[in-house]
Scaffold this active site. Structure first.
Site, PDB file in Angstrom:
ATOM      1  N   SER A  47      -5.345   5.082  -3.765  1.00 21.27           N
ATOM      2  CA  SER A  47      -6.329   4.697  -2.754  1.00 21.27           C
ATOM      3  C   SER A  47      -5.702   4.140  -1.475  1.00 21.27           C
ATOM      4  CB  SER A  47      -7.294   3.664  -3.331  1.00 21.27           C
ATOM      5  OG  SER A  47      -6.626   2.448  -3.611  1.00 21.27           O
ATOM      6  N   LYS A  95      -6.368  -3.548  -0.942  1.00 23.48           N
ATOM      7  CA  LYS A  95      -6.982  -2.798   0.151  1.00 23.48           C
ATOM      8  C   LYS A  95      -6.544  -3.402   1.477  1.00 23.48           C
ATOM      9  CE  LYS A  95      -9.568  -0.484  -2.827  1.00 23.48           C
ATOM     10  NZ  LYS A  95      -9.296   0.948  -3.157  1.00 23.48           N
TER      11      LYS A  95
END
Length: 337
Positions: free
Chosen positions: A115, A185
């Site tokens: 990701s 993230k």
């Protein structure tokens, strides 16, 4: 030679042996003999009060071992501790230091997914700064952060079953913990920011477009029109952050959790720390700086400030007009009724 030195001082010599004067220094050989015997724990045959020695009680050659050792520079050797006895102590100290470092300074984390490509690859090990949050520092736009799962973002993900060695290594911070549900993230917005993305981008923060070519996965667009999270406009509440993965079309980030308890935002209290460097493998070693696009002024203007900025010209214009027209209400000094 040592026995001769002791005999001369004890007063048991024959007529032809004259006792040495008390103020005469003993010969080096005699002194060495006495010192050696004292260090070895042997007091000699003379030097006691019962033998007629000239030495006061307790100060014979055998009794004054400590003084002789200090004067001659000879000290008894200390037996060195075995390496195998010291090893557990060294290991214990190392474990305590590693635990303190993991808790308060830096911790290693493994990247389990794609990701964050191409910034981070699956299998990378990153070091996370855990020190600055202790001093009240909060995440900033553009930083890559590790945070605890806010509201079952990792539901359904397989949980690894580590062996005992891996459990110990994870406990001291040398391996990621299998029990902790953590994600990594990039911070896009902080408290007060308005984040929006329409069609395929660009992504905007407080109305200002971000140039994300340096970190967004090649071939991806900042947002997409093919899924429910591709189009959004949100305002970040106090104490929260908005995060997105760099591989935009392969990241279940804040966009896809807007129906959870936090509406997709991550509580600042859940943030473990900022990822500062890729430490493993060696071929991937690199730092994780904030991209240049976040250097621009992205601050959200306060509504009050905007209202004041718009009201000042209007008030000045009205005041000038009233003065020009000779309005008596402006020139009077009374209070409003």
């Amino acid at each position: 030679m040592g026995d001769l030195a002791v005999g001369a001082w004890s007063g048991h010599g024959g007529p032809e042996e004259q006792p040495e004067r008390p103020d005469k220094a003993a010969s080096p050989a005699a002194e060495d003999a006495v010192n050696y015997g004292s260090a070895a724990g042997h007091g000699g045959t003379g030097g006691s009060a019962d033998s007629g020695s000239d030495f006061p009680e307790g100060e014979g050659p055998g009794q004054g071992a400590d003084t002789s050792d200090d004067e001659a520079g000879h000290k008894p050797r200390k037996k060195q501790r075995s390496f195998w006895k010291e090893l557990p102590i060294l290991v214990g100290i190392a474990l305590v230091l590693a635990l303190l470092i993991k808790t308060f300074l830096v911790q290693a984390f493994s990247i389990p997914s794609d990701s964050m490509q191409n910034t981070l690859q699956q299998g990378d090990r990153v070091l996370v700064d855990k020190l600055t949050p202790w001093f009240g520092s909060e995440p900033e736009r553009g930083e890559v952060v590790v945070f605890h799962d806010p509201d079952n973002w990792l539901a359904g993900e397989p949980t690894p079953d580590p062996n005992p060695v891996q459990r110990v290594l994870s406990w001291i911070g040398l391996m990621p913990s299998a029990e902790e549900k953590d994600l990594i993230k990039r911070v896009i917005g902080v408290a007060g920011d308005t984040i929006e993305c329409k069609n395929t981008g660009p992504l905007k923060v407080n109305g200002k477009a971000l140039n994300e070519e340096s970190y967004v996965y090649e071939g991806n667009t900042p947002c997409s029109v093919d899924d429910q999270g591709g189009q959004f406009k949100v305002k970040v509440p106090k104490g929260k952050i908005w995060v997105m993965g760099d591989h935009r079309q392969n990241s279940l980030d804040s966009r896809y959790h807007q129906s959870d308890a936090n509406k997709g935002f991550v509580p600042v209290d859940n943030v473990v720390g900022r990822a500062i460097v890729v430490a493993w493998p060696p071929t991937r070693w690199s730092t994780l700086p904030v991209p240049d696009t976040f250097d621009q002024d992205l601050s959200a203007a306060a509504p009050g400030a905007l209202g004041l900025a718009g009201a000042v010209p209007l008030v000045l214009w009205r005041r000038r007009r009233l003065l020009t027209d000779g309005n008596p209400r402006v020139s009077g000094g009374g209070t409003a009724g």
